[in-house]
Design a protein around this motif. Structure first.
Motif, PDB file in Angstrom:
ATOM      1  N   PRO A   7       1.020  -0.866   0.632  1.00  0.00           N
ATOM      2  CA  PRO A   7      -0.350   0.015   0.291  1.00  0.00           C
ATOM      3  C   PRO A   7       1.059   1.326   0.198  1.00  0.00           C
ATOM      4  CG  PRO A   7      -0.036  -1.450   1.883  1.00  0.00           C
ATOM      5  CD  PRO A   7       0.411  -2.161   0.961  1.00  0.00           C
ATOM      6  N   ARG A   8       0.615   2.071  -0.870  1.00  0.00           N
ATOM      7  CA  ARG A   8       1.240   3.690  -0.615  1.00  0.00           C
ATOM      8  C   ARG A   8       0.840   4.183  -0.207  1.00  0.00           C
ATOM      9  NH1 ARG A   8       4.730   5.135  -5.760  1.00  0.00           N
ATOM     10  NH2 ARG A   8       4.137   6.763  -4.383  1.00  0.00           N
ATOM     11  N   ILE A   9       1.722   4.903   1.053  1.00  0.00           N
ATOM     12  CA  ILE A   9       0.697   5.895   1.978  1.00  0.00           C
ATOM     13  C   ILE A   9       1.730   6.869   1.918  1.00  0.00           C
ATOM     14  CG2 ILE A   9       1.015   6.041   4.690  1.00  0.00           C
ATOM     15  CD1 ILE A   9       0.509   2.924   4.682  1.00  0.00           C
ATOM     16  N   PRO A  10       0.996   8.133   1.595  1.00  0.00           N
ATOM     17  CA  PRO A  10       1.261   9.526   1.491  1.00  0.00           C
ATOM     18  C   PRO A  10       1.938  10.318   2.789  1.00  0.00           C
ATOM     19  CG  PRO A  10      -1.076   9.805   1.137  1.00  0.00           C
ATOM     20  CD  PRO A  10      -0.423   8.575   1.576  1.00  0.00           C
ATOM     21  N   PRO A  11       2.899  10.837   3.048  1.00  0.00           N
ATOM     22  CA  PRO A  11       3.604  11.015   3.509  1.00  0.00           C
ATOM     23  C   PRO A  11       2.570  12.455   4.211  1.00  0.00           C
ATOM     24  CG  PRO A  11       4.483  12.146   1.968  1.00  0.00           C
ATOM     25  CD  PRO A  11       3.976  10.766   1.486  1.00  0.00           C
ATOM     26  N   PRO A  12       2.401  12.828   5.279  1.00  0.00           N
ATOM     27  CA  PRO A  12       1.371  13.073   5.971  1.00  0.00           C
ATOM     28  C   PRO A  12       1.488  14.323   5.167  1.00  0.00           C
ATOM     29  CG  PRO A  12       2.803  12.602   7.775  1.00  0.00           C
ATOM     30  CD  PRO A  12       4.016  11.991   6.117  1.00  0.00           C
TER      31      PRO A  12
END
Length: 94
Positions: A7-12
């Motif tokens: 899963p690609r989790i974008p940076p905050p």
């Protein structure tokens, strides 16, 4: 070998003091870069500054926007003088 799709989790997102610090740092970089051409002709200095502004905008605007330079046409097809920085949507006319 089977490819794993992680899963690609974008940076905050940058918020509050972080975004302020980011843009203060970016300003220092931009300011330093624009002074690289201070001993050149006025035209060259302008071109260098335009280049770095376009570079900065390209890195900080969403990917569906395009940063370039050029002329604007009015309804009669008359061209404007040179526009140093144009920002347009990639899916439409520039």
């Amino acid at each position: 070998m089977k490819k794993r799709n992680l899963p690609r989790i974008p940076p905050p997102p940058l918020e509050g003091p972080c975004i302020k610090k980011h843009f203060e740092s970016m300003w220092q970089i931009l300011w330093g870069k624009t002074h690289l051409a201070t001993d050149c002709s006025a035209v060259t200095i302008g071109n260098v500054r335009e280049f770095f502004v376009r570079e900065f905008l390209s890195l900080h605007l969403p990917g569906d926007l395009f940063v370039s330079t050029g002329h604007l046409l009015d309804a009669e097809g008359e061209a404007s003088q040179q526009i140093d920085v144009l920002v347009s949507h990639k899916s439409g006319f520039a």
